[in-house]
Design a protein around this motif. Structure first.
Motif, PDB file in Angstrom:
ATOM      1  N   THR A   1     -47.955  15.042 -22.284  1.00 31.69           N
ATOM      2  CA  THR A   1     -47.760  16.469 -22.019  1.00 31.69           C
ATOM      3  C   THR A   1     -48.800  17.003 -21.040  1.00 31.69           C
ATOM      4  O   THR A   1     -48.515  17.901 -20.250  1.00 31.69           O
ATOM      5  CB  THR A   1     -47.877  17.256 -23.343  1.00 31.69           C
ATOM      6  OG1 THR A   1     -47.010  16.641 -24.293  1.00 31.69           O
ATOM      7  CG2 THR A   1     -47.483  18.711 -23.192  1.00 31.69           C
ATOM      8  N   TYR A   2     -50.003  16.429 -21.124  1.00 33.35           N
ATOM      9  CA  TYR A   2     -51.108  16.979 -20.333  1.00 33.35           C
ATOM     10  C   TYR A   2     -51.328  16.236 -19.021  1.00 33.35           C
ATOM     11  O   TYR A   2     -52.180  16.622 -18.232  1.00 33.35           O
ATOM     12  CB  TYR A   2     -52.394  17.010 -21.176  1.00 33.35           C
ATOM     13  CG  TYR A   2     -52.245  18.008 -22.290  1.00 33.35           C
ATOM     14  CD1 TYR A   2     -52.559  19.342 -22.094  1.00 33.35           C
ATOM     15  CD2 TYR A   2     -51.724  17.620 -23.518  1.00 33.35           C
ATOM     16  CE1 TYR A   2     -52.370  20.266 -23.100  1.00 33.35           C
ATOM     17  CE2 TYR A   2     -51.528  18.543 -24.536  1.00 33.35           C
ATOM     18  CZ  TYR A   2     -51.854  19.867 -24.317  1.00 33.35           C
ATOM     19  OH  TYR A   2     -51.657  20.778 -25.315  1.00 33.35           O
ATOM     20  N   ASP A   3     -50.550  15.174 -18.787  1.00 33.13           N
ATOM     21  CA  ASP A   3     -50.681  14.423 -17.543  1.00 33.13           C
ATOM     22  C   ASP A   3     -50.560  15.312 -16.304  1.00 33.13           C
ATOM     23  O   ASP A   3     -51.387  15.231 -15.407  1.00 33.13           O
ATOM     24  CB  ASP A   3     -49.632  13.300 -17.468  1.00 33.13           C
ATOM     25  CG  ASP A   3     -50.091  12.054 -18.216  1.00 33.13           C
ATOM     26  OD1 ASP A   3     -51.266  12.007 -18.622  1.00 33.13           O
ATOM     27  OD2 ASP A   3     -49.261  11.142 -18.392  1.00 33.13           O
ATOM     28  N   PRO A   4     -49.534  16.199 -16.254  1.00 32.68           N
ATOM     29  CA  PRO A   4     -49.391  17.029 -15.049  1.00 32.68           C
ATOM     30  C   PRO A   4     -50.589  17.964 -14.833  1.00 32.68           C
ATOM     31  O   PRO A   4     -50.955  18.231 -13.687  1.00 32.68           O
ATOM     32  CB  PRO A   4     -48.125  17.853 -15.316  1.00 32.68           C
ATOM     33  CG  PRO A   4     -47.412  17.177 -16.416  1.00 32.68           C
ATOM     34  CD  PRO A   4     -48.425  16.423 -17.200  1.00 32.68           C
ATOM     35  N   VAL A   5     -51.200  18.431 -15.911  1.00 34.51           N
ATOM     36  CA  VAL A   5     -52.370  19.320 -15.774  1.00 34.51           C
ATOM     37  C   VAL A   5     -53.533  18.518 -15.197  1.00 34.51           C
ATOM     38  O   VAL A   5     -54.158  18.916 -14.222  1.00 34.51           O
ATOM     39  CB  VAL A   5     -52.781  19.938 -17.132  1.00 34.51           C
ATOM     40  CG1 VAL A   5     -53.944  20.904 -16.943  1.00 34.51           C
ATOM     41  CG2 VAL A   5     -51.609  20.652 -17.783  1.00 34.51           C
TER      42      VAL A   5
END
Ligand code: ADP
Ligand code: MG
Length: 158
Positions: free
Chosen positions: A144-148
């Protein structure tokens, strides 16, 4: 996923970094902050609050509570677990409602959550590098946090 390391040379730079990062977050985002006393976790949280249109002076580390709630563009749930002796304390305040709710959760001393550490979060590690110098490492724990986290990673040329 790579870890991005930012070097901050002042309290102001840490604040600016956090304000920019705030723009990448969504309701439900969880940020786990790691690092020694004085490494900059609360300073970072003030910048984050500012980015969410909360007055930064409202932000202080809760002395007798584990959680402060600030109302902004979205609610900011500020946990500081430094003084937590027993994991039961966090269970008693119904932490799930805040961690898995409609706001953004930021957790100082997140490693104290142990088995209650959420499955996915944005990990931010602060280190003293000098009097006013701190390194701030950002990495995604969970897809979930990869793009951030990816927003911080400078593209490679090779
Ligand atoms: P923590 O919450 O991790 O214990 P604080 O944010 O409360 O740390 O305190 C950080 C202290 O270090 C503050 O007194 C701040 O003024 C000082 N400081 C000096 N340089 C920096 C920097 N580059 N980033 C953040 N804080 C800094
Ligand atoms: Mg603090």
């Amino acid at each position: 996923m790579d870890t991005f390391k930012y070097i901050s040379n002042s309290e102001q730079e840490t604040g600016l970094f956090a304000r920019k990062l705030a723009g990448l977050l969504k309701p439900g985002s969880i940020l786990c902050l790691h690092g020694d006393l004085g490494a900059g976790k609360t300073t970072f949280t003030k910048g984050l609050a500012e980015g969410l249109k909360i007055k930064p002076e409202k932000v202080h580390s809760p002395t007798f509570t584990l959680l402060n709630i600030y109302e902004g563009k979205v609610p900011l749930y500020h946990f500081d677990l430094y003084r937590m002796d027993d994991i039961k304390e966090i269970l008693n305040i119904g932490y799930e409602e805040f961690l898995y709710g409609d706001g953004i959760a930021v957790i100082e001393w997140a490693d104290k959550l142990k088995e209650l550490l959420p499955p996915e979060f944005l990990k931010i590690e602060f280190k003293h590098e000098g009097e006013d110098k701190r390194s701030i490492a950002v990495s995604a724990q969970g897809k979930t946090y990869d793009p951030v986290a990816a927003k911080f990673v400078v593209p490679r040329w090779v």
